[in-house]
Write a protein that holds these residues in place. Structure first.
Motif, PDB file in Angstrom:
ATOM      1  N   PHE A  99       0.629  -1.147  -0.026  1.00 38.28           N
ATOM      2  CA  PHE A  99       0.449  -0.148   0.139  1.00 38.28           C
ATOM      3  C   PHE A  99       0.836   1.486   0.312  1.00 38.28           C
ATOM      4  O   PHE A  99       1.391   1.618   1.006  1.00 38.28           O
ATOM      5  N   GLY A 100       0.512   2.417  -0.938  1.00 41.31           N
ATOM      6  CA  GLY A 100       1.261   3.374  -1.194  1.00 41.31           C
ATOM      7  C   GLY A 100       2.217   3.108  -2.259  1.00 41.31           C
ATOM      8  O   GLY A 100       3.297   4.387  -2.236  1.00 41.31           O
ATOM      9  N   ASN A 101       2.343   2.286  -2.501  1.00 43.57           N
ATOM     10  CA  ASN A 101       3.473   1.933  -3.214  1.00 43.57           C
ATOM     11  C   ASN A 101       2.824   0.227  -4.508  1.00 43.57           C
ATOM     12  O   ASN A 101       3.651   0.016  -5.527  1.00 43.57           O
ATOM     13  N   GLU A 102       1.960   0.791  -4.171  1.00 48.43           N
ATOM     14  CA  GLU A 102       0.991  -0.237  -4.981  1.00 48.43           C
ATOM     15  C   GLU A 102       1.278  -0.117  -6.888  1.00 48.43           C
ATOM     16  O   GLU A 102       0.642   1.430  -7.360  1.00 48.43           O
ATOM     17  N   LYS A 103       1.238  -1.311  -7.575  1.00 46.01           N
ATOM     18  CA  LYS A 103       1.413  -0.609  -8.993  1.00 46.01           C
ATOM     19  C   LYS A 103      -0.311  -1.057  -9.744  1.00 46.01           C
ATOM     20  O   LYS A 103       0.039  -2.521  -9.777  1.00 46.01           O
TER      21      LYS A 103
ATOM     22  N   VAL B  48       1.658   8.264  -8.040  1.00 40.48           N
ATOM     23  CA  VAL B  48       0.394   7.776  -7.121  1.00 40.48           C
ATOM     24  C   VAL B  48       1.096   8.348  -5.584  1.00 40.48           C
ATOM     25  O   VAL B  48       2.639   8.754  -5.359  1.00 40.48           O
ATOM     26  N   TYR B  49       0.450   8.988  -4.962  1.00 41.46           N
ATOM     27  CA  TYR B  49       0.392   9.498  -3.760  1.00 41.46           C
ATOM     28  C   TYR B  49      -0.075   8.664  -2.650  1.00 41.46           C
ATOM     29  O   TYR B  49      -1.379   8.085  -3.357  1.00 41.46           O
ATOM     30  N   SER B  50       0.608   8.989  -1.152  1.00 36.22           N
ATOM     31  CA  SER B  50       0.115   7.635  -0.383  1.00 36.22           C
ATOM     32  C   SER B  50       0.730   9.390   0.454  1.00 36.22           C
ATOM     33  O   SER B  50       1.283   9.450   1.301  1.00 36.22           O
ATOM     34  N   TYR B  51      -0.039   8.822   1.270  1.00 36.71           N
ATOM     35  CA  TYR B  51      -0.413  10.007   2.179  1.00 36.71           C
ATOM     36  C   TYR B  51       0.107  11.497   2.087  1.00 36.71           C
ATOM     37  O   TYR B  51       0.565  12.208   2.378  1.00 36.71           O
ATOM     38  N   SER B  55       4.960   9.234  -4.237  1.00 30.45           N
ATOM     39  CA  SER B  55       5.642   7.933  -3.546  1.00 30.45           C
ATOM     40  C   SER B  55       6.186   6.963  -4.945  1.00 30.45           C
ATOM     41  O   SER B  55       6.443   5.896  -5.342  1.00 30.45           O
ATOM     42  N   ILE B  56       5.010   7.531  -6.307  1.00 29.67           N
ATOM     43  CA  ILE B  56       5.747   6.656  -7.452  1.00 29.67           C
ATOM     44  C   ILE B  56       5.520   7.936  -8.668  1.00 29.67           C
ATOM     45  O   ILE B  56       4.137   8.675  -8.950  1.00 29.67           O
ATOM     46  N   ASN B  57       6.171   8.126  -9.722  1.00 31.28           N
ATOM     47  CA  ASN B  57       6.885   8.941 -11.088  1.00 31.28           C
ATOM     48  C   ASN B  57       6.856   8.152 -11.882  1.00 31.28           C
ATOM     49  O   ASN B  57       8.179   7.241 -11.881  1.00 31.28           O
ATOM     50  N   GLU B  58       5.579   7.552 -12.613  1.00 32.08           N
ATOM     51  CA  GLU B  58       6.313   6.534 -14.016  1.00 32.08           C
ATOM     52  C   GLU B  58       6.915   7.437 -14.952  1.00 32.08           C
ATOM     53  O   GLU B  58       6.419   6.927 -15.527  1.00 32.08           O
ATOM     54  N   SER B  59       8.225   8.848 -14.539  1.00 29.45           N
ATOM     55  CA  SER B  59       8.952   8.989 -15.712  1.00 29.45           C
ATOM     56  C   SER B  59       7.672   9.428 -16.678  1.00 29.45           C
ATOM     57  O   SER B  59       8.129   9.198 -17.421  1.00 29.45           O
ATOM     58  N   SER B  62       7.958  15.839 -17.657  1.00 29.15           N
ATOM     59  CA  SER B  62       7.620  17.143 -16.741  1.00 29.15           C
ATOM     60  C   SER B  62       6.393  18.089 -16.622  1.00 29.15           C
ATOM     61  O   SER B  62       5.600  19.059 -15.793  1.00 29.15           O
ATOM     62  N   ARG B  63       6.074  18.102 -18.143  1.00 30.23           N
ATOM     63  CA  ARG B  63       4.657  19.259 -18.067  1.00 30.23           C
ATOM     64  C   ARG B  63       3.287  18.553 -17.738  1.00 30.23           C
ATOM     65  O   ARG B  63       2.506  19.345 -17.970  1.00 30.23           O
ATOM     66  N   PHE B  64       3.390  17.439 -16.877  1.00 27.90           N
ATOM     67  CA  PHE B  64       2.766  17.138 -15.896  1.00 27.90           C
ATOM     68  C   PHE B  64       3.329  17.575 -14.742  1.00 27.90           C
ATOM     69  O   PHE B  64       4.251  16.593 -14.452  1.00 27.90           O
ATOM     70  N   SER B  65       2.489  17.695 -14.014  1.00 25.50           N
ATOM     71  CA  SER B  65       2.862  18.568 -12.235  1.00 25.50           C
ATOM     72  C   SER B  65       1.921  17.976 -11.700  1.00 25.50           C
ATOM     73  O   SER B  65       1.026  18.491 -11.725  1.00 25.50           O
ATOM     74  N   PRO B  66       1.911  16.857 -10.440  1.00 23.52           N
ATOM     75  CA  PRO B  66       1.022  16.746  -9.658  1.00 23.52           C
ATOM     76  C   PRO B  66       0.968  17.434  -8.013  1.00 23.52           C
ATOM     77  O   PRO B  66       2.068  17.603  -8.236  1.00 23.52           O
ATOM     78  N   GLU B  67       0.252  17.339  -7.608  1.00 18.99           N
ATOM     79  CA  GLU B  67      -0.362  17.898  -6.528  1.00 18.99           C
ATOM     80  C   GLU B  67      -1.038  17.458  -5.567  1.00 18.99           C
ATOM     81  O   GLU B  67      -1.947  16.996  -6.023  1.00 18.99           O
TER      82      GLU B  67
END
Lengths: 116, 114
Positions: A99-103, B48-51, B55-59, B62-67
């Motif tokens: 969880f939190g690093n799931e794909k 992916v954002y966790s808390y 936590s994950i940026n699938e490469s 940079s023209r896409f910027s999450p928040e």
């Protein structure tokens, strides 16, 4: 290598008949999850059913059941008594990681058409 | 209630525009996701954002910027996009549980880049 394989690009099924959508997966993890989602033409991904890798019984949710054969690495979706509203794209997906690093990795999908 | 709300539903933008996609959930989920889905293809994970932490940026370019301003809200800021970025952008959220950490999706934003 593809992690999720759905070999049926399209299927046509008569209304009220049962249908099986195939899904095979590939992973070296011991802990993983398998999901089926439905995507109507509107675009929303609708969760249907989940099977955990340690679950010994096949998952069921109403008219949906998942035929999980771990040794064969297959997780087929069975829809009983199909309805016209079941016409949609169906994706099999596998979750890896914690969880939190799931794909969530999706297969290429099967387009199901229910014929009246 | 498993509702994830995405706005806008449709967006048309030029390559020099700056726009933002918004995703909201009130299920108390602590993980949120952005996916990109090209026509006739499966969704592909972007972020992916966790808390509230990335936590994950699938490469992703940079023209896409999450928040993630808070636990209920996820934005995707778009700048200097290319026509090939036209796609359905799906947001999802999940919580950690014994039922599979199911990801629930919104209806998506259909983006066209001219």
């Amino acid at each position: 290598a593809q992690k999720i394989t759905q070999t049926q690009p399209g299927m046509f099924v008569q209304e009220k008949e049962a249908v099986t959508l195939d899904c095979t997966y590939d992973t070296s993890d011991q802990s993983y999850g398998l999901f089926w989602y439905k995507q109507p033409s509107s675009g929303e991904m609708i969760f249907l059913i989940y099977q955990g890798s340690y679950d010994e019984q096949n998952a069921t949710e109403g008219r949906y059941s998942l035929n999980f054969q771990k040794a064969r690495k297959s997780a087929n979706l069975v829809i009983s008594a199909s309805q016209l509203g079941d016409s949609a794209m169906y994706f099999c997906a596998m979750r890896e990681g914690n969880f939190g690093n799931e794909k969530l990795t999706f297969g290429t999908g099967t387009r199901l058409t229910i014929i009246p | 209630d498993t509702e994830v709300t995405q706005t806008p539903k449709h967006l048309v933008m030029g390559m020099t525009n700056k726009k933002s996609l918004k995703c909201e959930q009130h299920m108390g989920h602590r993980a949120m996701y952005w996916y990109k889905q090209k026509a006739k293809k499966p969704p592909e994970l972007m972020f992916v954002y966790s808390y509230e932490k990335l936590s994950i940026n699938e490469s992703v370019p940079s023209r896409f910027s999450p928040e993630c301003p808070n636990s209920s809200l996820l934005n995707l800021h778009l700048h200097a996009l290319q026509p090939e970025d036209s796609a359905l952008y799906l947001c999802a959220s999940s919580q950690e549980d014994f039922g599979g950490n199911i990801q629930y999706f919104g209806a998506g934003t259909r983006l066209s880049v001219l």
